[in-house]
Write an enzyme that holds these catalytic residues in place. Structure first.
Site, PDB file in Angstrom:
ATOM      1  CB  SER A 544      -0.958  -0.039   1.190  1.00 33.50           C
ATOM      2  OG  SER A 544      -1.974   0.922   1.064  1.00 33.50           O
ATOM      3  CG  ASP A 630      -6.884  -2.205  -3.291  1.00 34.66           C
ATOM      4  OD1 ASP A 630      -7.581  -1.447  -2.603  1.00 34.66           O
ATOM      5  OD2 ASP A 630      -5.665  -2.355  -3.116  1.00 34.66           O
ATOM      6  CG  HIS A 665      -6.016  -2.063   0.487  1.00 31.09           C
ATOM      7  ND1 HIS A 665      -5.278  -1.544  -0.555  1.00 31.09           N
ATOM      8  CD2 HIS A 665      -5.417  -1.614   1.623  1.00 31.09           C
ATOM      9  CE1 HIS A 665      -4.284  -0.816  -0.078  1.00 31.09           C
ATOM     10  NE2 HIS A 665      -4.347  -0.843   1.239  1.00 31.09           N
TER      11      HIS A 665
END
Length: 692
Positions: A544, A630, A665
């Site tokens: 991320s 995501d 995610h």
């Protein structure tokens, strides 16, 4: 493998001008493709990656088996009391998802966790709820105060939009109430007649709190609060003492909290303190008063009290401390627990009630030099014991109760590690790198004791460095598969995180963001200079915002690493932050700056955004892992980045893209699927390190 060719991305140069600075975005190609064309491209990438890593299949299976064999697959968490029941989760060997369970209270001690619990009531079976879906996630599991009703929400795609349902726990039947499109969290009124929930806007920002009365149509639900400022997210919860529904609104830098009498769900909301730009605060309901953790007078946060009838009048209870970051507070009938951070370690401290005031904090101490201690599940307002968790790089996750009156601790459970693993064979270290500006950067390290510090050890270096999120040391069964093959595993606690207090965060965001990247490079260089390893023996990993870190250091110092793993990586940061319609934009301007309004921010972000700064230099092998569903970092970012690396980097770049087609995610949702995902990345790392 030399005859294999990666998929070719159709290039469509687009010139865009901003602040007089023209740049060319060569890979806007996915925006113009149909859904089927995009899926075909991603599947082609997956096929290419599979072919390039086919020789690692047996190693992946070996690692998956090691994780499985070392994990107690039929297990349960330590039961936590709330009202007349003990609540816990349970896993079953062969099943992907946990069961949420409870059992009626009979005595003061929680049931033993080493076998079946008589009288068990299964509230939810994640495996049944998931059905044939490849993805499953719960957004809330919330029992009403009287224990009769359960509100739970399910996401079957990974896009973090949930459907909320109500279950009658007396009969086991689902009520007809069904609320689609909700977000995380919920809160019950005292009488169980009403449930509060949140909804998101088109940019996946939770911006509304709604009230649903059981037995009525969702068309009749009432909008309780709507937040128009796109920088703010909203959340809803019930206070521990069940006196108030709490609605929290927050941007990265500013907070506002509203309270509603839980016994009067249609009553009037009361603001604790109107928002002031740059002032953050959290509220804990302490029965006869409020406790406020805030930064109005101290960057590392202070603790104040406030009367219930005048919640904006704050009186300092504990002043801010430059050496200690106050993270939060848990209030109970007879005591308060402080949650703090000091010297890159977390800390819990007990404050006992003394009439209307509180005694001095008494910190819990531990023997290990590196560890993480954190609040556990503590639902009972009248409890005289406090549940907390403890772990380190060499100590499995452990659940303790501490007697608040005496300080006596009791270990309730430690995560089992099967397969004959000797935990005494591993050791941990805390070392400090020196950044280019002289700042000392902590590094947490774990390795087998028999690993030689001869400058040749293989290393995985992990980093994040954003949002004041601290990468505190934790134990990992899967990590043993790396350690037992001689890999040294390390965390670089870089600026942008919160390990050393608020200033550590402030020095790694906005126009100081590059400190995050140079800190990580300094950590890699320290591992070389201190005799652990050499650059080609280091694999870097981050996900991320940590994936942005990976992309940035790949551009800045490719020679410092032998390989890089970037998971759901935020590598096209400038393009994303220039688009206010995307989830990671408006609220993110307080983290990265607003390049739409500030030319300096634009130039600064452009100077480090990974996609913008790929150059014709030699890059180490790179594995990018992303997820189709995501909603936080769209798959288009790593897809574009990988394509640009292949077309721009010198030589024949070894860059792979793997897209999880049924994930969000957080990656794959089932535990066995998640282990296989880990095994894939681990095998690739070991191959790069010459250990496959």
């Amino acid at each position: 493998m030399s005859e294999l060719k990666p998929p070719v991305a159709a290039r469509k140069p687009i010139e865009r001008s901003h602040h007089g600075d023209v740049f060319v975005d060569d890979y806007e190609w996915l925006r113009d493709k149909t859904n089927d064309e995009v899926l075909d491209y991603l599947r082609a990438e997956n096929s290419y990656t599979e072919a390039r890593t086919e020789h690692l299949e047996s190693l992946r299976e070996a690692i998956f088996s090691e994780i499985s064999d070392r994990t107690l697959q039929t297990d349960l968490s330590v039961p936590a009391r709330r009202g007349g029941h003990w609540y816990y989760s349970r896993t079953i060997e062969g099943k992907q998802y946990a069961l949420s369970c409870r059992v009626k209270v009979s005595g003061d001690e929680p049931p033993a966790t080493d076998g079946e619990i008589p009288g068990e009531e299964v509230l939810l079976d994640g495996n049944e709820l998931a059905g044939d879906s490849e993805f499953f996630s719960l957004g809330t599991v919330d029992v009403s105060s009287d224990g009769r009703l359960l509100a739970y929400s399910v996401d079957l795609t990974g896009d973090e939009r949930f459907t909320l349902r109500i279950k009658n726990l007396d009969t086991g039947e689902l009520l007809p109430d069904e609320l689609p499109g909700v977000h995380y969290g919920s809160a019950w009124s005292t009488d169980g007649s009403t449930v509060f929930y949140t909804k998101v806007d088109d940019a996946w920002r939770p911006h509304q709190v709604w009230r649903h009365t059981l037995g009525t149509s969702t068309d009749d639900d009432v909008l309780v609060m709507e937040e128009a400022d796109e920088r703010f997210w909203v959340g809803v919860d019930l206070t521990r003492n069940e006196q108030a529904i709490q609605i929290s609104l927050g941007s990265k830098l500013t907070s506002e909290v509203w309270l509603l009498d839980a016994a009067d769900p249609v009553g009037e909301l009361v603001v604790v303190a109107p928002r002031r730009e740059g002032i953050e605060y959290d509220v804990e309901h302490a029965g006869d008063q409020l406790l406020i953790v805030h930064n109005a007078d101290a960057s590392n946060f202070s603790l104040a009290t406030a009367p219930l009838n005048s919640p904006g009048d704050w009186t300092t209870l504990i002043e801010g401390d430059e050496s200690s970051r106050l993270l939060g507070v848990d209030a109970f009938a007879e005591h308060v627990i402080l949650y703090r951070r000091r010297d890159a370690l977390t800390e819990l401290a007990i404050m006992r009630r003394e009439g209307d005031t509180f005694g001095s904090p008494e910190a819990l101490t531990f023997d290990e030099p590196i560890y993480t201690v954190s609040p556990g599940r503590n639902d009972e307002w009248e409890d005289t014991r406090y549940r907390f968790g403890y772990t380190s790089l060499v100590t499995p996750g452990s659940t303790y109760d501490v007697d608040v009156a005496t300080g006596e601790r009791r270990l309730l459970k430690q995560q089992p590690v099967l397969g004959g693993v000797d935990l005494s064979a591993y050791t941990q270290y805390r070392e400090w790198a020196t950044a280019p500006d002289g700042t000392k950067v902590p590094i947490s390290i774990v390795a087998r004791k028999d690993v030689l510090r001869d400058g040749n050890a293989p290393v995985e270096l992990y980093g994040y460095g954003s949002y004041e999120s601290s990468m505190d040391p934790w134990f990992s069964i899967p990590r043993l598969s790396l350690l037992d093959r001689g890999v040294v595993w390390a965390i670089a606690h870089v600026r942008g995180g919160g390990e050393l207090g608020r200033h550590w965060y402030d020095d790694g965001k906005m126009l100081t963001k590059k400190n995050t990247f140079t800190d990580f490079i300094a950590a890699a260089e320290h591992l070389v200079e201190s005799g652990w390893t050499k650059p080609e023996r280091i694999v870097a990993q981050g996900g991320s915002a940590g994936g942005l870190l990976m992309g940035a250091v790949a551009n800045l110092a490719p020679q410092a690493f032998g390989g890089i793993v970037a998971v759901v990586p935020f590598v096209d940061a400038l393009t994303t932050i220039l688009d206010p319609s995307l989830p990671l934009t408006v609220i993110e301007w307080e983290e990265w700056g607003n390049p739409l309004e500030d030319p300096e921010v634009y130039r600064y972000m452009k100077s480090y955004s990974p996609y913008e700064n790929v150059t014709p230099q030699q890059y180490p092998p790179i594995l990018a892992i992303t997820s189709l569903n995501d909603t936080r970092v769209f798959y288009v970012e790593p897809a574009k980045w990988v394509a640009k690396l292949r077309s721009t980097a010198a030589g024949e770049p070894n860059v792979l893209l793997k897209t999880e087609m049924e994930a969000g995610h957080g990656g794959r949702s089932g535990r066995y699927d998640a282990w296989r995902e880990l095994a894939f990345a681990f095998a690739w790392e070991l191959d790069v390190l010459g250990l496959a």
